[in-house]
Scaffold this motif. Structure first.
Motif, PDB file in Angstrom:
ATOM      1  N   LYS A 198      -5.506  28.069   9.322  1.00  0.00           N
ATOM      2  CA  LYS A 198      -4.401  27.787   7.271  1.00  0.00           C
ATOM      3  C   LYS A 198      -4.646  28.915   6.330  1.00  0.00           C
ATOM      4  N   ALA A 199      -3.057  29.005   6.149  1.00  0.00           N
ATOM      5  CA  ALA A 199      -3.107  30.687   4.749  1.00  0.00           C
ATOM      6  C   ALA A 199      -4.390  30.924   4.208  1.00  0.00           C
ATOM      7  N   LEU A 200      -4.553  32.356   4.059  1.00  0.00           N
ATOM      8  CA  LEU A 200      -5.950  32.925   3.273  1.00  0.00           C
ATOM      9  C   LEU A 200      -5.242  32.110   1.885  1.00  0.00           C
ATOM     10  N   LEU A 201      -6.449  31.813   0.833  1.00  0.00           N
ATOM     11  CA  LEU A 201      -5.261  32.285  -0.474  1.00  0.00           C
ATOM     12  C   LEU A 201      -5.357  33.433  -1.207  1.00  0.00           C
ATOM     13  N   LYS A 202      -4.999  34.139  -2.126  1.00  0.00           N
ATOM     14  CA  LYS A 202      -5.067  35.264  -2.889  1.00  0.00           C
ATOM     15  C   LYS A 202      -5.136  35.016  -4.039  1.00  0.00           C
ATOM     16  N   PRO A 203      -5.725  34.896  -4.943  1.00  0.00           N
ATOM     17  CA  PRO A 203      -5.788  34.330  -6.507  1.00  0.00           C
ATOM     18  C   PRO A 203      -5.139  35.657  -6.963  1.00  0.00           C
ATOM     19  N   ILE A 204      -4.256  35.532  -7.582  1.00  0.00           N
ATOM     20  CA  ILE A 204      -3.161  35.963  -8.292  1.00  0.00           C
ATOM     21  C   ILE A 204      -3.328  36.514 -10.209  1.00  0.00           C
ATOM     22  N   ASN A 205      -3.301  34.320 -10.849  1.00  0.00           N
ATOM     23  CA  ASN A 205      -3.227  34.904 -12.331  1.00  0.00           C
ATOM     24  C   ASN A 205      -3.972  33.350 -12.204  1.00  0.00           C
ATOM     25  N   ALA A 206      -4.935  33.011 -11.108  1.00  0.00           N
ATOM     26  CA  ALA A 206      -6.017  31.614 -11.531  1.00  0.00           C
ATOM     27  C   ALA A 206      -7.405  32.065 -11.461  1.00  0.00           C
TER      28      ALA A 206
END
Length: 206
Positions: A101-109
């Motif tokens: 699965k793709a890595l999840l990078k928080p931006i505005n979360a």
């Protein structure tokens, strides 16, 4: 998995014991192995804190022990399966991606105290009427992620806000060196723990 043998230490101590003490050796050996294994477990946790970026309690608590017994004087210090899957690249190399699965990078979360996204946050965000998952062309290129539609306010037009970005996995450069940590702890600990366990066994058997 790797094996560390302490047979040489046990044989060396056995030669110096009398018959009474030698009878206590199997029990004392299991106790010493378990005490050493616990120190290895704690050392591996400490090493995780140094090598990894703010590891979660789940990751730290993934270090576990299968204890030795008098009849089977072998202890196993291991990483529980779920954590082992994502920690493996930090031991042998490879991409830090879990289950393809793709890595999840928080931006505005919002993230938790460890800098990670709360569980199922992406699913919750995607269920909201003002958000969607998809690719959007931006001035920085095509970005895939979870987007929020922002409302038009006075003097400012509505638009899209990136909440979570889906990024490709990258090579894990940190190395946990489980074997090195384990060898150092066993070398520094087992003989002391064995002598202590023999002394305790003798004291309680009288």
């Amino acid at each position: 998995m790797f094996t560390l043998s302490v047979k040489a230490d046990i044989r060396k101590l056995a030669k110096a014991l009398d018959d009474v003490a030698r009878k206590q050796l199997p029990f004392a050996t299991a106790q010493a192995i378990n005490a050493t294994a616990e120190k290895v477990r704690l050392a591996q946790r400490d090493n995780m804190r140094e090598v990894l970026d703010e590891p979660t309690p789940f990751t730290l608590n993934s270090m576990a022990i299968k204890r030795a017994t008098k009849s089977k004087p072998v202890a196993l210090v291991y990483v529980k399966p779920v954590a082992a899957a994502y920690l493996l690249p930090y031991e042998i190399g490879g991409k830090n991606k879990l289950n393809s699965k793709a890595l999840l990078k928080p931006i505005n979360a919002k993230v938790n105290q460890y800098g990670n996204l709360p569980r199922n946050l992406v699913k919750r965000l995607a269920s909201k009427p003002n958000t969607f998952i998809g690719k959007v062309q931006t001035k920085n290129g095509l970005i895939d992620g979870v987007w929020q539609r922002t409302k038009k306010t006075r003097g400012k037009r509505g638009g899209l806000k990136l909440m979570v970005e889906f990024t490709d996995a990258h090579e894990a450069t940190q190395r946990l060196d489980y074997k090195g940590v384990g060898k150092r702890v066993v070398a520094a600990t087992f003989r002391v723990e064995l002598e202590r366990a023999v002394a305790k066994a003798l004291a309680t058997s009288r």
